[in-house]
Every structure is written in C-alpha cells, then in structure tokens.
Design a protein around this motif. Structure first.
Motif, PDB file in Angstrom:
ATOM      1  N   LYS A 131     -36.310  25.755-135.784  1.00  0.00           N
ATOM      2  CA  LYS A 131     -35.643  25.172-134.617  1.00  0.00           C
ATOM      3  C   LYS A 131     -35.094  23.780-134.888  1.00  0.00           C
ATOM      4  O   LYS A 131     -34.708  23.068-133.974  1.00  0.00           O
ATOM      5  N   ASP A 140     -39.161  23.581-139.350  1.00  0.00           N
ATOM      6  CA  ASP A 140     -39.290  24.900-138.737  1.00  0.00           C
ATOM      7  C   ASP A 140     -37.901  25.467-138.476  1.00  0.00           C
ATOM      8  O   ASP A 140     -36.882  24.837-138.795  1.00  0.00           O
ATOM      9  N   ASN A 185     -36.860  21.284-136.091  1.00  0.00           N
ATOM     10  CA  ASN A 185     -37.930  20.292-135.972  1.00  0.00           C
ATOM     11  C   ASN A 185     -38.638  20.150-137.318  1.00  0.00           C
ATOM     12  O   ASN A 185     -38.515  21.003-138.188  1.00  0.00           O
ATOM     13  N   ARG A 209     -45.081  16.781-134.606  1.00  0.00           N
ATOM     14  CA  ARG A 209     -43.787  17.472-134.673  1.00  0.00           C
ATOM     15  C   ARG A 209     -42.710  16.487-134.237  1.00  0.00           C
ATOM     16  O   ARG A 209     -42.805  15.883-133.171  1.00  0.00           O
ATOM     17  N   LEU A 210     -41.706  16.323-135.076  1.00  0.00           N
ATOM     18  CA  LEU A 210     -40.551  15.491-134.750  1.00  0.00           C
ATOM     19  C   LEU A 210     -39.446  16.421-134.283  1.00  0.00           C
ATOM     20  O   LEU A 210     -38.996  17.285-135.031  1.00  0.00           O
ATOM     21  N   ASP A 211     -39.010  16.233-133.054  1.00  0.00           N
ATOM     22  CA  ASP A 211     -37.950  17.061-132.490  1.00  0.00           C
ATOM     23  C   ASP A 211     -36.628  16.704-133.159  1.00  0.00           C
ATOM     24  O   ASP A 211     -36.210  15.542-133.137  1.00  0.00           O
ATOM     25  N   GLY A 212     -35.981  17.696-133.761  1.00  0.00           N
ATOM     26  CA  GLY A 212     -34.743  17.465-134.498  1.00  0.00           C
ATOM     27  C   GLY A 212     -33.586  17.025-133.628  1.00  0.00           C
ATOM     28  O   GLY A 212     -32.679  16.326-134.088  1.00  0.00           O
TER      29      GLY A 212
END
Length: 172
Positions: free
Chosen positions: A5, A3, A7, A20-23
């Motif tokens: 952001k 995405d 992620n 969703r994996l937070d970047g």
C-alpha cells in the motif's frame, strides 16, 4: 520493509517498537510496542509476514542510561567502550564486564539461569505483523547479537553478529 500500500514498517531499536510510516500522509502509527528486546532488521516473508531480529534484551539499567544524557556522556568519556552499560552483541570476554539484570558469574562462567546482557532472537510475524513464533539463543549461548534474518529455501538464515556466525534454521 515496504508493504503493498506504499507504507513502510521500520524497527526503532531504542524505542523498542515497530512503526508504520504512511506513504501518502507521512503519519506514524505503532505496529508493535514494548518489545522486550531491541529490534534490529525486519525482512519480508514469502507469505506476507516478516522476520524481526532482536539483538539484545531490554533491562531497566540500560533504559536508565538511555534516558540520562549527562551520565551517558560521562560514561562514554571516562569508561573504556567495552565496559559501557549498554546493550551487548556478545558477553563473557572479561570478568570486568558489568553484570546486569541479576546476572551471575561464578568462577568466570555466566550461569545459564542468570539473565544475560546479550541475546539473540528471531520472531516470525504473520501478515498482520503479529508474532506467531520465535527462536532464541540461550542466556549462556554463543549465538547472540542477532542482527538480521531472511527466509530462503524453506529455511531461516540468521546473522549472529555477536556470535560471528551465520545460522541456518530448518523450520516449516
């Protein structure tokens, strides 16, 4: 699917969910859980949403086999691969296939009202990754094992691995 952001949203087939994996932190957060089938690829849509392919339906027997490590190992060792109790990309090739979820074959024909081992579905997700509509193959259809879909020129192009076909859906 990344995405804006930093992620990444991915599908987990055997856990039947999107996460969703937070970047930045690497934390995992569920996006959609309890999907009634096994999701395959996600692809971005022009409006910020996504297309999610679902290659086979979930059922209790397959879920049990996924949980039972020893049973699964014995099955894989002793049963020919084409007869495993497992999600299928296509069915109907042999009368020896395991019937699941109340499946019914009469005179070699899988009845359309009877649940299938294989399936094909594409789900259109909005920008918040909520389902807004879906496109299904019939239970007795030939376009199962939907493994990928993309938007192109106001159409959805679908890869049906079980049906050995590329499909074009004219949708708006």
């Amino acid at each position: 699917m990344p995405d804006d952001k930093g992620n990444v949203v991915v599908s987990e087939s055997w856990r039947h969910r999107l996460i969703r994996l937070d970047g930045a932190s690497g934390k995992v957060a569920p996006v959609i859980t309890h999907i009634p089938g096994y999701p395959a690829r996600l692809s971005p849509r022009a409006d910020g949403g996504a297309l999610m392919s679902v290659f086979a339906p979930r059922n209790r027997l397959i879920e049990l086999v996924l949980l039972e490590k020893h049973y699964r190992a014995d099955m894989m060792e002793q049963v020919p691969r084409r007869f495993w109790i497992a999600p299928a990309l296509a069915t109907g090739a042999s009368f020896m296939e395991p019937l699941q979820i109340g499946g019914m074959k009469i005179m070699g024909v899988h009845k359309p009202w009877s649940p299938s081992r294989s399936y094909g579905m594409v789900v259109r997700l909005n920008a918040d990754l909520h389902p807004v509509d879906s496109f299904h193959s019939r239970a007795n259809g030939k376009r199962h094992g939907t493994c990928a879909a993309i938007e192109h020129d106001h159409r959805i192009i679908v890869a049906s691995k079980g049906g050995n076909a590329i499909l074009k859906l004219n949708v708006t």
